[in-house]
Design a protein around this motif. Structure first.
Motif, PDB file in Angstrom:
ATOM      1  N   ALA A  46     -22.636 -25.936 105.289  1.00 44.92           N
ATOM      2  CA  ALA A  46     -21.678 -25.026 105.925  1.00 44.92           C
ATOM      3  C   ALA A  46     -21.683 -23.664 105.244  1.00 44.92           C
ATOM      4  O   ALA A  46     -21.606 -22.624 105.912  1.00 44.92           O
ATOM      5  N   ALA A  47     -21.805 -23.658 103.930  1.00 42.96           N
ATOM      6  CA  ALA A  47     -21.870 -22.384 103.206  1.00 42.96           C
ATOM      7  C   ALA A  47     -23.129 -21.614 103.613  1.00 42.96           C
ATOM      8  O   ALA A  47     -23.059 -20.426 103.934  1.00 42.96           O
ATOM      9  N   LEU A  48     -24.257 -22.288 103.613  1.00 42.21           N
ATOM     10  CA  LEU A  48     -25.502 -21.636 104.008  1.00 42.21           C
ATOM     11  C   LEU A  48     -25.461 -21.195 105.471  1.00 42.21           C
ATOM     12  O   LEU A  48     -25.973 -20.128 105.810  1.00 42.21           O
ATOM     13  N   ARG A  61     -13.203 -18.222 101.340  1.00 42.01           N
ATOM     14  CA  ARG A  61     -13.553 -19.620 101.075  1.00 42.01           C
ATOM     15  C   ARG A  61     -14.844 -19.719 100.276  1.00 42.01           C
ATOM     16  O   ARG A  61     -14.978 -20.549  99.387  1.00 42.01           O
ATOM     17  N   LEU A  62     -15.820 -18.880 100.617  1.00 42.23           N
ATOM     18  CA  LEU A  62     -17.091 -18.906  99.891  1.00 42.23           C
ATOM     19  C   LEU A  62     -16.903 -18.517  98.431  1.00 42.23           C
ATOM     20  O   LEU A  62     -17.522 -19.115  97.546  1.00 42.23           O
ATOM     21  N   VAL A  63     -16.048 -17.553  98.170  1.00 43.98           N
ATOM     22  CA  VAL A  63     -15.769 -17.171  96.781  1.00 43.98           C
ATOM     23  C   VAL A  63     -15.156 -18.358  96.030  1.00 43.98           C
ATOM     24  O   VAL A  63     -15.562 -18.667  94.903  1.00 43.98           O
ATOM     25  N   LYS A  64     -14.221 -19.063  96.650  1.00 46.89           N
ATOM     26  CA  LYS A  64     -13.621 -20.250  96.017  1.00 46.89           C
ATOM     27  C   LYS A  64     -14.673 -21.333  95.770  1.00 46.89           C
ATOM     28  O   LYS A  64     -14.610 -22.057  94.780  1.00 46.89           O
ATOM     29  N   MET A  65     -15.639 -21.424  96.674  1.00 45.51           N
ATOM     30  CA  MET A  65     -16.672 -22.452  96.554  1.00 45.51           C
ATOM     31  C   MET A  65     -17.621 -22.200  95.384  1.00 45.51           C
ATOM     32  O   MET A  65     -18.347 -23.100  94.978  1.00 45.51           O
ATOM     33  N   LEU A  66     -17.598 -21.000  94.840  1.00 50.46           N
ATOM     34  CA  LEU A  66     -18.420 -20.725  93.658  1.00 50.46           C
ATOM     35  C   LEU A  66     -18.020 -21.627  92.496  1.00 50.46           C
ATOM     36  O   LEU A  66     -18.807 -21.865  91.586  1.00 50.46           O
ATOM     37  N   ASP A  68     -17.051 -24.826  92.970  1.00 51.87           N
ATOM     38  CA  ASP A  68     -17.139 -26.207  93.432  1.00 51.87           C
ATOM     39  C   ASP A  68     -17.701 -27.081  92.319  1.00 51.87           C
ATOM     40  O   ASP A  68     -18.570 -26.651  91.555  1.00 51.87           O
ATOM     41  N   LYS A  69     -17.212 -28.307  92.249  1.00 51.15           N
ATOM     42  CA  LYS A  69     -17.667 -29.224  91.194  1.00 51.15           C
ATOM     43  C   LYS A  69     -19.125 -29.640  91.362  1.00 51.15           C
ATOM     44  O   LYS A  69     -19.762 -30.084  90.417  1.00 51.15           O
ATOM     45  N   GLU A  70     -19.661 -29.485  92.563  1.00 47.25           N
ATOM     46  CA  GLU A  70     -21.054 -29.822  92.831  1.00 47.25           C
ATOM     47  C   GLU A  70     -21.916 -28.564  92.732  1.00 47.25           C
ATOM     48  O   GLU A  70     -21.721 -27.622  93.505  1.00 47.25           O
ATOM     49  N   PRO A  71     -22.857 -28.521  91.793  1.00 48.82           N
ATOM     50  CA  PRO A  71     -23.697 -27.327  91.620  1.00 48.82           C
ATOM     51  C   PRO A  71     -24.428 -26.888  92.884  1.00 48.82           C
ATOM     52  O   PRO A  71     -24.566 -25.692  93.144  1.00 48.82           O
ATOM     53  N   GLN A  72     -24.873 -27.843  93.710  1.00 49.93           N
ATOM     54  CA  GLN A  72     -25.590 -27.484  94.934  1.00 49.93           C
ATOM     55  C   GLN A  72     -24.685 -26.706  95.894  1.00 49.93           C
ATOM     56  O   GLN A  72     -25.153 -25.842  96.632  1.00 49.93           O
ATOM     57  N   VAL A  73     -23.406 -26.994  95.875  1.00 53.82           N
ATOM     58  CA  VAL A  73     -22.455 -26.301  96.746  1.00 53.82           C
ATOM     59  C   VAL A  73     -22.190 -24.897  96.218  1.00 53.82           C
ATOM     60  O   VAL A  73     -22.191 -23.924  96.978  1.00 53.82           O
ATOM     61  N   SER A  74     -21.982 -24.780  94.917  1.00 54.80           N
ATOM     62  CA  SER A  74     -21.718 -23.451  94.354  1.00 54.80           C
ATOM     63  C   SER A  74     -22.941 -22.545  94.496  1.00 54.80           C
ATOM     64  O   SER A  74     -22.806 -21.353  94.780  1.00 54.80           O
ATOM     65  N   ARG A  75     -24.144 -23.091  94.357  1.00 52.14           N
ATOM     66  CA  ARG A  75     -25.361 -22.285  94.573  1.00 52.14           C
ATOM     67  C   ARG A  75     -25.475 -21.838  96.022  1.00 52.14           C
ATOM     68  O   ARG A  75     -25.879 -20.704  96.310  1.00 52.14           O
ATOM     69  N   HIS A  78     -23.050 -19.041  96.621  1.00 47.27           N
ATOM     70  CA  HIS A  78     -23.596 -17.826  96.015  1.00 47.27           C
ATOM     71  C   HIS A  78     -24.657 -17.209  96.919  1.00 47.27           C
ATOM     72  O   HIS A  78     -24.661 -15.998  97.168  1.00 47.27           O
ATOM     73  N   ALA A  79     -25.557 -18.035  97.442  1.00 47.07           N
ATOM     74  CA  ALA A  79     -26.614 -17.540  98.333  1.00 47.07           C
ATOM     75  C   ALA A  79     -26.017 -16.945  99.606  1.00 47.07           C
ATOM     76  O   ALA A  79     -26.475 -15.894 100.083  1.00 47.07           O
ATOM     77  N   ALA A  80     -24.998 -17.586 100.153  1.00 45.85           N
ATOM     78  CA  ALA A  80     -24.352 -17.080 101.365  1.00 45.85           C
ATOM     79  C   ALA A  80     -23.675 -15.741 101.102  1.00 45.85           C
ATOM     80  O   ALA A  80     -23.781 -14.813 101.910  1.00 45.85           O
ATOM     81  N   LEU A  81     -23.005 -15.627  99.967  1.00 46.13           N
ATOM     82  CA  LEU A  81     -22.347 -14.360  99.631  1.00 46.13           C
ATOM     83  C   LEU A  81     -23.369 -13.244  99.442  1.00 46.13           C
ATOM     84  O   LEU A  81     -23.129 -12.108  99.869  1.00 46.13           O
ATOM     85  N   LYS A  82     -24.496 -13.557  98.829  1.00 48.71           N
ATOM     86  CA  LYS A  82     -25.561 -12.558  98.692  1.00 48.71           C
ATOM     87  C   LYS A  82     -26.058 -12.112 100.061  1.00 48.71           C
ATOM     88  O   LYS A  82     -26.253 -10.927 100.303  1.00 48.71           O
ATOM     89  N   GLU A  83     -26.254 -13.068 100.948  1.00 51.58           N
ATOM     90  CA  GLU A  83     -26.743 -12.773 102.299  1.00 51.58           C
ATOM     91  C   GLU A  83     -25.738 -11.910 103.070  1.00 51.58           C
ATOM     92  O   GLU A  83     -26.113 -10.963 103.750  1.00 51.58           O
ATOM     93  N   LEU A  84     -24.468 -12.236 102.940  1.00 54.16           N
ATOM     94  CA  LEU A  84     -23.433 -11.544 103.716  1.00 54.16           C
ATOM     95  C   LEU A  84     -23.101 -10.156 103.190  1.00 54.16           C
ATOM     96  O   LEU A  84     -22.743  -9.269 103.958  1.00 54.16           O
ATOM     97  N   THR A  85     -23.213  -9.982 101.881  1.00 57.63           N
ATOM     98  CA  THR A  85     -22.800  -8.710 101.282  1.00 57.63           C
ATOM     99  C   THR A  85     -23.970  -7.829 100.883  1.00 57.63           C
ATOM    100  O   THR A  85     -23.789  -6.630 100.658  1.00 57.63           O
ATOM    101  N   GLY A  86     -25.152  -8.421 100.732  1.00 58.95           N
ATOM    102  CA  GLY A  86     -26.303  -7.655 100.282  1.00 58.95           C
ATOM    103  C   GLY A  86     -26.240  -7.334  98.798  1.00 58.95           C
ATOM    104  O   GLY A  86     -26.990  -6.495  98.315  1.00 58.95           O
TER     105      GLY A  86
END
Length: 96
Positions: A46-48, A61-66, A68-75, A78-86
């Protein structure tokens, strides 16, 4: 999503891509529910998907997910935020 943890290699990668693609076709309101799902694979996809769609409706929500207890979710968040904000906000890729 529930089968993905049991997969390996290219099959796992393909299944994750397919899930992300499927979620990227969802409405923002539906995607919001998946961002808070109990399953880490679904939260990750969902983040991706948010980044793929280019929707900024879930930035908070994506900022809060940074955190997340699961590293794959926080990564994924992070990737989604990079994509959305540049922008890259850290940590450096080697820190993962």
């Amino acid at each position: 999503a529930y089968a993905i943890p049991g997969l390996e290699g290219d099959v796992k990668k393909s299944a994750r891509q397919a899930l992300t693609l499927r979620l990227s076709r969802m409405k923002d309101s539906t995607l919001a529910d998946y961002l808070e799902d109990e399953d880490a694979e679904i939260r990750r996809a969902a983040a991706l998907a948010s980044g793929t769609k280019g929707t900024k409706a879930h930035l908070g929500r994506l900022v809060k997910m940074l955190r997340d207890k699961e590293p794959q979710v926080s990564r994924a968040a992070h990737a989604a935020l990079k994509e959305l904000t540049g922008r890259t906000f850290g940590p450096e890729p080697k820190a993962w």
